[in-house]
Design an enzyme around this catalytic site. Structure first.
Site, PDB file in Angstrom:
ATOM      1  N   SER A  61       0.828  -1.213   0.000  1.00 62.53           N
ATOM      2  CA  SER A  61       0.000   0.000   0.000  1.00 62.53           C
ATOM      3  C   SER A  61       0.862   1.264   0.000  1.00 62.53           C
ATOM      4  CB  SER A  61      -0.915   0.015   1.225  1.00 62.53           C
ATOM      5  OG  SER A  61      -1.711  -1.143   1.253  1.00 62.53           O
TER       6      SER A  61
HETATM    7  N1  SAM Z   1      -0.731  -5.055   4.062  1.00 68.17           N
HETATM    8  C1  SAM Z   1       0.028  -5.323   2.854  1.00 68.17           C
HETATM    9  C2  SAM Z   1       1.416  -4.782   2.921  1.00 68.17           C
HETATM   10  O1  SAM Z   1       1.789  -4.157   3.896  1.00 68.17           O
HETATM   11  O2  SAM Z   1       2.147  -5.035   1.954  1.00 68.17           O
HETATM   12  C3  SAM Z   1      -0.658  -4.837   1.603  1.00 68.17           C
HETATM   13  C4  SAM Z   1      -1.783  -5.669   1.277  1.00 68.17           C
HETATM   14  S1  SAM Z   1      -2.320  -5.768  -0.377  1.00 68.17           S
HETATM   15  C5  SAM Z   1      -2.930  -4.159  -0.678  1.00 68.17           C
HETATM   16  C6  SAM Z   1      -3.758  -6.765  -0.002  1.00 68.17           C
HETATM   17  C7  SAM Z   1      -3.446  -8.198   0.334  1.00 68.17           C
HETATM   18  O3  SAM Z   1      -4.654  -8.820   0.789  1.00 68.17           O
HETATM   19  C8  SAM Z   1      -2.957  -9.021  -0.847  1.00 68.17           C
HETATM   20  O4  SAM Z   1      -1.733  -9.616  -0.537  1.00 68.17           O
HETATM   21  C9  SAM Z   1      -4.056 -10.063  -1.023  1.00 68.17           C
HETATM   22  O5  SAM Z   1      -3.595 -11.318  -1.484  1.00 68.17           O
HETATM   23  C10 SAM Z   1      -4.621 -10.160   0.383  1.00 68.17           C
HETATM   24  N2  SAM Z   1      -5.965 -10.719   0.482  1.00 68.17           N
HETATM   25  C11 SAM Z   1      -7.043 -10.524  -0.312  1.00 68.17           C
HETATM   26  N3  SAM Z   1      -8.099 -11.212   0.155  1.00 68.17           N
HETATM   27  C12 SAM Z   1      -7.688 -11.854   1.281  1.00 68.17           C
HETATM   28  C13 SAM Z   1      -8.313 -12.716   2.222  1.00 68.17           C
HETATM   29  N4  SAM Z   1      -9.600 -13.094   2.135  1.00 68.17           N
HETATM   30  N5  SAM Z   1      -7.570 -13.179   3.257  1.00 68.17           N
HETATM   31  C14 SAM Z   1      -6.264 -12.830   3.398  1.00 68.17           C
HETATM   32  N6  SAM Z   1      -5.615 -12.018   2.534  1.00 68.17           N
HETATM   33  C15 SAM Z   1      -6.319 -11.541   1.489  1.00 68.17           C
END
Ligand code: SAM
Length: 214
Positions: A61
């Site tokens: 992000s």
């Molecule tokens: N917090 C992260 C960082 O610091 O890099 C950024 C996150 S990225 C914007 C969103 C993440 O949410 C992705 O890696 C995606 O695979 C994960 N994601 C999406 N749906 C999810 C779910 N149901 N459970 C766990 N992770 C999920």
């Protein structure tokens, strides 16, 4: 070329000018080396205030978004915090720097494995799980704080259930294209809620999220 310290200082000043006034958060952003959480090919962009691609078509992000959501979470040392969407591990590292006991869930195995290795190598003690985060992590509930770093169509009931009374849930909710940040406090007799700004996150995919085909 600017020194890393200079790049970080500029980023922190920029975040402060955009309304991030919490000094502990600004210190954590300064301390955590964001370049460690992205590919070396993107090194030059590490301290720009932008989201960047990571593996598996996901993103780390934007620093402003990380700081804004963290500020809304009102982290106190010792808080038990559940993060949904480990991604690169950067947000988890920031929460550790603030003294949180961090539990984080990722649904993509490669990202889970990468961030598990990286966070351990950087000395962060984080509990990581590979599963659908819309189900929460019941074993360690309730949590003082829950932060969802992917865009949800609705607020997952499981997460509300696993939040302690007085706890705060920060979650982007909306369409696939655009979400508003919901800051939900659980009270004795229900919840109170505030909504902020428009954000654009990758989708939260799971039982109480979007379906992969959406
Ligand atoms: N917090 C992260 C960082 O610091 O890099 C950024 C996150 S990225 C914007 C969103 C993440 O949410 C992705 O890696 C995606 O695979 C994960 N994601 C999406 N749906 C999810 C779910 N149901 N459970 C766990 N992770 C999920």
């Amino acid at each position: 070329m600017l020194l890393v310290e200079e790049e970080k200082r500029k980023l922190v000043e920029h975040l402060w000018s955009k309304g991030i006034k919490n000094e502990d958060i600004l210190k954590a952003i300064y301390k955590v080396n964001r370049e460690r959480f992205i590919s070396s090919a993107l090194r030059k962009l590490a301290y720009d205030d932008n989201a960047l691609p990571i593996e598996c078509a996901q993103t780390i992000s934007q620093p402003f978004t990380v700081a804004y959501m963290t500020q809304a979470l009102e982290v106190k040392p010792g808080d038990k915090i559940l993060e949904i969407g480990t991604g690169s591990g950067y947000q988890a590292a920031i929460l550790c720097e603030l003294g949180g006991e961090v539990y984080t869930i990722e649904r993509i195995e490669k990202l889970h494995e990468n961030s598990k290795k990286l966070l351990a190598s950087l000395g962060y003690k984080v509990h990581l799980k590979l599963c659908d985060g819309t189900l929460g992590w019941e074993e360690f509930a309730p949590y003082d704080k829950i932060i969802v770093t992917a865009g949800a169509p609705v607020v997952p009931e499981n997460l509300l259930t696993q939040l302690s009374t007085g706890g705060i849930l920060v979650i982007p909710v909306g369409s696939i294209e655009s979400q508003r940040l919901h800051v939900i406090t659980k009270t004795e007799d229900g919840t109170s809620e505030k909504k902020f700004e428009h954000f654009k996150f990758v989708p939260l995919i799971g039982e109480e999220g979007w379906k992969p085909e959406d």
